[in-house]
Structures are given as structure tokens and as C-alpha cells.
Design an enzyme around this catalytic site. Structure first.
Site, mmCIF file in Angstrom:
data_model
loop_
_atom_site.group_PDB
_atom_site.id
_atom_site.type_symbol
_atom_site.label_atom_id
_atom_site.label_comp_id
_atom_site.label_asym_id
_atom_site.label_seq_id
_atom_site.Cartn_x
_atom_site.Cartn_y
_atom_site.Cartn_z
ATOM 1 N N PHE A 183 0.384 -1.103 0.586
ATOM 2 C CA PHE A 183 0.231 0.133 -0.076
ATOM 3 C C PHE A 183 0.406 1.387 0.327
ATOM 4 O O PHE A 183 2.231 1.310 0.412
ATOM 5 C CB PHE A 183 -1.085 0.532 1.537
ATOM 6 N N PRO A 184 1.072 2.471 -1.434
ATOM 7 C CA PRO A 184 1.630 3.380 -0.868
ATOM 8 C C PRO A 184 1.078 4.277 0.201
ATOM 9 O O PRO A 184 0.936 5.371 0.251
ATOM 10 C CB PRO A 184 1.124 3.950 -2.657
ATOM 11 N N LYS A 185 1.484 4.174 1.280
ATOM 12 C CA LYS A 185 0.795 4.867 2.873
ATOM 13 C C LYS A 185 2.193 5.933 3.490
ATOM 14 O O LYS A 185 2.971 5.571 3.029
ATOM 15 C CB LYS A 185 0.669 3.839 3.763
ATOM 16 N N LYS A 186 1.978 6.987 3.574
ATOM 17 C CA LYS A 186 2.901 7.530 3.921
ATOM 18 C C LYS A 186 1.943 8.971 5.550
ATOM 19 O O LYS A 186 0.635 8.623 5.497
ATOM 20 C CB LYS A 186 2.746 9.067 3.500
#
Length: 262
Positions: free
Chosen positions: A118-121
Site C-alpha cells: 500500500f502506498p502509505k504516508k
């Protein structure tokens, strides 16, 4: 005290830190998971530039999601937001590709990135009822307001079974990248996963609006809002299942290299 042996590392190692991982093993169960999704038209060429092959964007729509997770096994209580794109895979199946995600909890950031990709920030999203009659979603990155979404609160009911099928039967895709110690990609995969054991408790729609602001490190506005076409508010119980590798880009590149050199 026993030594951390090769055998014990191989058998027990699961995530970082190895002695106290930042998250438990999957799968994860979510209770009263609340979705606020605004669908909007954007620039189709901008979509084509960010959707990884072999996926293809289905149309010029982006689904901007605000999600409240008050009761999630292993992760606790947190909120996230981000952009999802409708795509077709190599077999022509309709799916969802998650392009960006911002959330406020370290455990699901680490677990989401390391397990599925998941492209999480880290950021500060919220989802609440504002002024008694408006569903309100926001995203702040640092001190800056990046996204604001609104919808009339529960104006019209939606078909609960149709919403359940959307969640349960649609494949979801992610681009997972984990670096090697030299900075190159050690893992580069297209990951596919499904949501399981889905029950929808309620679903509604209403008039909606969405505003996105430019930011260097949270570039949600790179997919600009041309026109909001719809919105939905869904509350569901579900399980986030383990994923599978749909395509190993590094292995595919090596196979192409070998084929060229024959």
C-alpha cells in the site's frame, strides 16, 4: 539466554523490528469501517502516466476515499485517505488500483507497505459529520490542508447488496516496491488482494464536493478535479485478506533479458 540462531530467524522472523514487530500477522478484521468515496473526472493522460502496466485505466475517473477504521484487529483506531483508479487487468477484469494513501497510525503504515505494498504516508486525515447535516473528510499534510470532501449526510439510500459486491468481488491492485541495501529494487511486484467476509451495514449517497490543493510531498492535486460525478457513504464489516503476486517485474525483466540474449 538462547542465541538468535539461523534456524530461529528462519522460523520466527516475520517483520521489523524482529524482536517486536510494528504489527501482528494478517489477516485483519475491521468492524464498522466507514467509507466516504467521491468519484470525479480528471485528466485521462495523467491517469495513463501513473497506472502501471499491464493494467489500463478504465475511464477518466478517480475515486477519492476517506476511511474511518474505529475497530481494526491489530491496528486499533485510525483514519486514512487516498486515491483509487478503476482499471482493467490483462484478462479484461475490472479492478481497483490504489495510487496514494495518507494515514495517521504507524502500525498500518508499516504493515500496509511491507505486506501488500500500500502506498502509505504519514499525514492527518479526518472523517466526521460537520454542522449536523454534512459528511466531511479532510487531509492535512504538516500544517497544510490538502483535501476537503463534503457530502449531504445520508440523503438517499443505496442498494446494500450492490455495495457489498463492489467491496467483496472486485480485485484490488498495488505496486509493491522494497529496496535492496544498495538502493536498487529488491522487490518490485504487482500485488492483487481481495476483501473477504464483507457485510454492509448501510450505504447512502447525496450531493458532494471535492477540493484538492497542490503539495510537493502529497501530490493528490496532480490528478485534478474536473467534475464531481458522484459520491457514496458506506459502513461495513470486512476482512483484509493476504495478497498474491500478480506480476513480478524483476523476474519478468530477467526473462526478457534472457530471451533477447538467446
Amino acid at each position: 539466554m538462547t542465541r538468535l540462531s539461523l534456524a530461529s530467524i528462519r522460523q520466527d522472523a516475520f517483520a521489523m523490528p524482529v524482536h517486536n514487530p510494528a504489527y501482528p500477522r494478517p489477516p485483519y478484521r475491521f468492524i464498522n469501517r466507514e467509507y466516504f468515496v467521491i468519484s470525479y473526472q480528471t485528466d485521462f493522460e495523467a491517469l495513463r502516466a501513473i497506472v502501471p502496466e499491464p493494467l489500463l485505466p478504465e475511464n477518466d475517473l478517480v475515486h477519492y476515499e476517506f476511511i474511518r477504521m474505529p475497530d481494526s484487529s491489530g491496528f486499533g483506531d485510525y483514519t486514512e485517505t487516498g486515491q483509487v483508479i478503476s482499471v482493467r487487468d490483462e484478462d479484461g477484469r475490472l479492478g481497483n488500483y490504489t495510487h496514494s494513501m495518507y494515514l495517521d497510525d504507524e502500525g498500518p503504515i508499516a504493515g500496509g507497505r511491507e505486506l501488500w505494498g500500500f502506498p502509505k504516508k504519514l499525514a492527518r486525515p479526518t472523517l466526521s459529520v460537520d454542522g449536523n447535516d454534512t459528511l466531511l473528510g479532510t487531509l492535512d499534510y504538516g500544517t497544510q490542508r490538502i483535501a476537503t470532501g463534503t457530502m449531504g449526510y445520508k440523503h438517499l439510500p443505496l442498494d446494500i447488496e450492490a455495495e457489498r459486491k463492489k467491496l467483496a468481488e472486485t480485485p484490488n491492485y498495488l505496486l509493491k516496491v522494497i529496496p535492496h541495501v544498495d538502493g536498487s529494487a529488491r522487490v518490485c511486484e504487482l500485488v492483487r488482494f481481495y476483501l473477504r467476509d464483507v457485510s454492509v451495514l448501510g450505504a447512502w449517497t447525496g450531493p458532494a464536493g471535492l477540493e484538492l490543493h497542490s503539495h510537493a510531498l502529497a501530490p493528490v492535486a496532480d490528478l485534478p478535479v474536473k467534475r464531481v460525478v458522484g459520491a457514496r457513504h458506506v459502513i461495513a464489516n470486512l476482512t483484509l485478506d493476504i495478497g498474491e503476486v500478480a506480476l513480478d517485474y524483476l523476474a519478468a525483466a530477467e526473462s526478457m533479458k534472457l530471451a533477447v540474449n538467446r
